[in-house]
Design a protein around this motif. Structure first.
Motif, short mmCIF file in Angstrom:
data_model
loop_
_atom_site.label_atom_id
_atom_site.label_comp_id
_atom_site.label_asym_id
_atom_site.label_seq_id
_atom_site.Cartn_x
_atom_site.Cartn_y
_atom_site.Cartn_z
N LEU A 181 0.82 -1.21 0.00
CA LEU A 181 0.00 0.00 0.00
C LEU A 181 0.85 1.27 0.00
CD1 LEU A 181 -2.80 -1.08 2.52
CD2 LEU A 181 -2.98 -0.85 0.03
N ALA A 182 2.06 1.17 0.60
CA ALA A 182 2.94 2.34 0.65
C ALA A 182 3.74 2.53 -0.64
CB ALA A 182 3.90 2.22 1.83
N SER A 183 3.80 1.47 -1.47
CA SER A 183 4.60 1.54 -2.69
C SER A 183 3.89 2.36 -3.76
CB SER A 183 4.86 0.13 -3.21
OG SER A 183 5.49 0.16 -4.46
N SER A 184 4.68 2.99 -4.60
CA SER A 184 4.13 3.80 -5.70
C SER A 184 4.42 3.17 -7.06
CB SER A 184 4.72 5.21 -5.66
OG SER A 184 6.13 5.17 -5.80
N ILE A 185 4.93 1.93 -7.08
CA ILE A 185 5.29 1.30 -8.34
C ILE A 185 4.33 0.15 -8.65
CG2 ILE A 185 7.72 1.86 -8.00
CD1 ILE A 185 8.18 -1.15 -7.42
N HIS A 186 4.28 -0.21 -9.92
CA HIS A 186 3.53 -1.38 -10.35
C HIS A 186 4.49 -2.56 -10.33
CE1 HIS A 186 1.71 -4.26 -13.20
NE2 HIS A 186 0.57 -3.76 -12.77
N SER A 187 4.44 -3.34 -9.27
CA SER A 187 5.41 -4.41 -9.06
C SER A 187 4.92 -5.71 -9.68
CB SER A 187 5.66 -4.61 -7.55
OG SER A 187 6.46 -5.74 -7.33
N LYS A 188 5.51 -6.08 -10.81
CA LYS A 188 5.17 -7.35 -11.45
C LYS A 188 5.59 -8.52 -10.56
CE LYS A 188 5.53 -5.63 -16.20
NZ LYS A 188 6.21 -5.77 -17.50
N GLN A 225 -3.23 1.95 -6.53
CA GLN A 225 -3.58 2.72 -7.72
C GLN A 225 -2.97 2.14 -8.99
OE1 GLN A 225 -2.63 6.88 -7.49
NE2 GLN A 225 -3.47 7.34 -9.50
N THR A 226 -1.69 1.76 -8.93
CA THR A 226 -1.04 1.28 -10.16
C THR A 226 -1.62 -0.05 -10.62
OG1 THR A 226 0.74 0.14 -8.95
CG2 THR A 226 1.10 2.45 -9.54
N PHE A 227 -2.12 -0.86 -9.69
CA PHE A 227 -2.75 -2.12 -10.07
C PHE A 227 -4.15 -1.88 -10.63
CE2 PHE A 227 -0.02 -4.77 -6.98
CZ PHE A 227 0.91 -4.98 -7.97
N THR A 228 -4.91 -0.99 -9.98
CA THR A 228 -6.28 -0.74 -10.44
C THR A 228 -6.30 -0.02 -11.78
OG1 THR A 228 -6.33 1.32 -9.13
CG2 THR A 228 -7.22 -0.67 -8.10
N GLU A 229 -5.26 0.75 -12.08
CA GLU A 229 -5.20 1.43 -13.37
C GLU A 229 -4.80 0.49 -14.50
OE1 GLU A 229 -2.48 4.60 -12.70
OE2 GLU A 229 -3.97 5.93 -11.80
#
Length: 327
Positions: A181-188, A225-229
């Motif tokens: 939740l604290a991360s701002s990256i889209h982690s594959k 956010q990056t996952f939902t986008e």
């Protein structure tokens, strides 16, 4: 180097037009295959198209040699070169086939050439986890954390190890959730490991882990956010949610989750198949038939390999209908 090759193209365009075209093709092809961002080196296929340009350069060189007035003995020596080249390429191909013969041999081969590659290190960690070498896996995961301390993926890899060790540490799950939740990256890495963790759980290899803990992690991904986008990521997360719910007999919630997975990324028809089979197992034959018709009529149903899956689904539905009418 690139500037030098570009200048060489200009210098050779009249004296050796084929070689000039080959060098230009090499540069243009690589500019199309790559970006301004550094790409992973293990994707060697990005070089395949560009290497065609080098063949033009070699052809130009052979033509130039043939036009020279040289002795027959030298011509025979030159004729050996294609044979040597063929043997060399065959040897290199054999070596590459050996390297790619399994995932384990591939990652260990790449370790020699690109030891700091994140994909490589993750592959090694997964190999160690599969081989139940958990101490080495934990050590590898710590190294991955050092490479990208901002990536929540290593925390999920630790959960995967704990799963196969048949242990459950609530603090580790909470930390993984908080890091995500604290991360701002889209982690594959996070998404791929969460898939592996869910699959291992459904296969019965993680009995110590409560299903609610996995659902919390998936919900955290759906809040990110990056996952939902990312439509594909959202589809995967809803699909994982549905699999866990279906595993525990919560068909109603699972069917809703599979429908959300399809709506998130309609280009992938797979969630509708899973939904139909879930409806079938729940005794909702008419609903399964309706879903099967949606698959057949959907505009995205264009890949022939799905036709076999659809025929099997219809067969299962017809068998269920026959049983229900015979009662």
């Amino acid at each position: 180097t690139l500037l030098g090759l570009a200048i060489l193209v200009l210098l050779l365009r009249k004296r050796a037009p084929l070689a000039a075209w080959g060098i230009a093709f090499y540069l243009i092809a690589h500019s199309m295959e790559s970006t301004i961002f550094p790409l992973e080196l293990m994707f060697e296929h990005r070089n395949y198209l560009a290497l065609l340009g080098l063949l033009f350069v070699i052809t130009q060189g052979i033509l130039s040699l043939l036009q020279l007035q040289i002795k027959a003995s030298i011509r025979r020596i030159l004729a050996v070169f294609p044979v040597v080249a063929l043997v060399m390429l065959a040897t290199l191909t054999t070596i590459r086939v050996g390297s790619w013969s399994s995932k384990d041999t591939l990652v260990r081969t790449m370790l020699v050439n690109h030891p700091e590659s994140l994909r490589l290190q993750v592959g090694l960690a997964e190999s160690e986890i599969r081989n139940r070498d958990f101490p080495a896996a934990y050590e590898r995961i710590d190294y991955i954390s050092g490479l990208q301390p901002w990536n929540p993926g290593p925390h999920f890899l630790r959960l995967l190890v704990q799963c196969l060790e048949n242990t459950y540490a609530p603090d580790a799950f909470n930390q993984a959730r908080d890091e995500l939740l604290a991360s701002s990256i889209h982690s594959k890495m996070t998404l791929a490991t969460l898939k592996s963790l869910t699959n291992e759980y459904i296969d019965g290899k993680c009995p110590a882990i409560p299903p609610a803990a996995l659902i919390v992690l998936i919900d955290s991904g759906l809040q990110h956010q990056t996952f939902t986008e990312n439509k594909r990521s959202r589809q995967i997360l809803y699909g994982l949610q549905g699999l866990i719910q279906n595993y525990h007999g919560e068909e109603d919630q699972a069917i809703i989750a599979f429908e959300k997975a399809f709506e998130a990324f309609p280009s992938e028809i797979g969630p509708l198949f899973t939904k139909a089979y879930t409806e079938l197992r729940a005794g909702r034959i008419e609903h399964a038939l309706t879903t099967a018709r949606r698959i057949e009529n959907d505009s995205t149903f264009r890949f022939r390999y799905h036709a076999v899956d659809l025929r099997e689904l219809k067969r299962q539905i017809n068998m269920a209908l026959a049983r229900s009418t015979s009662l």
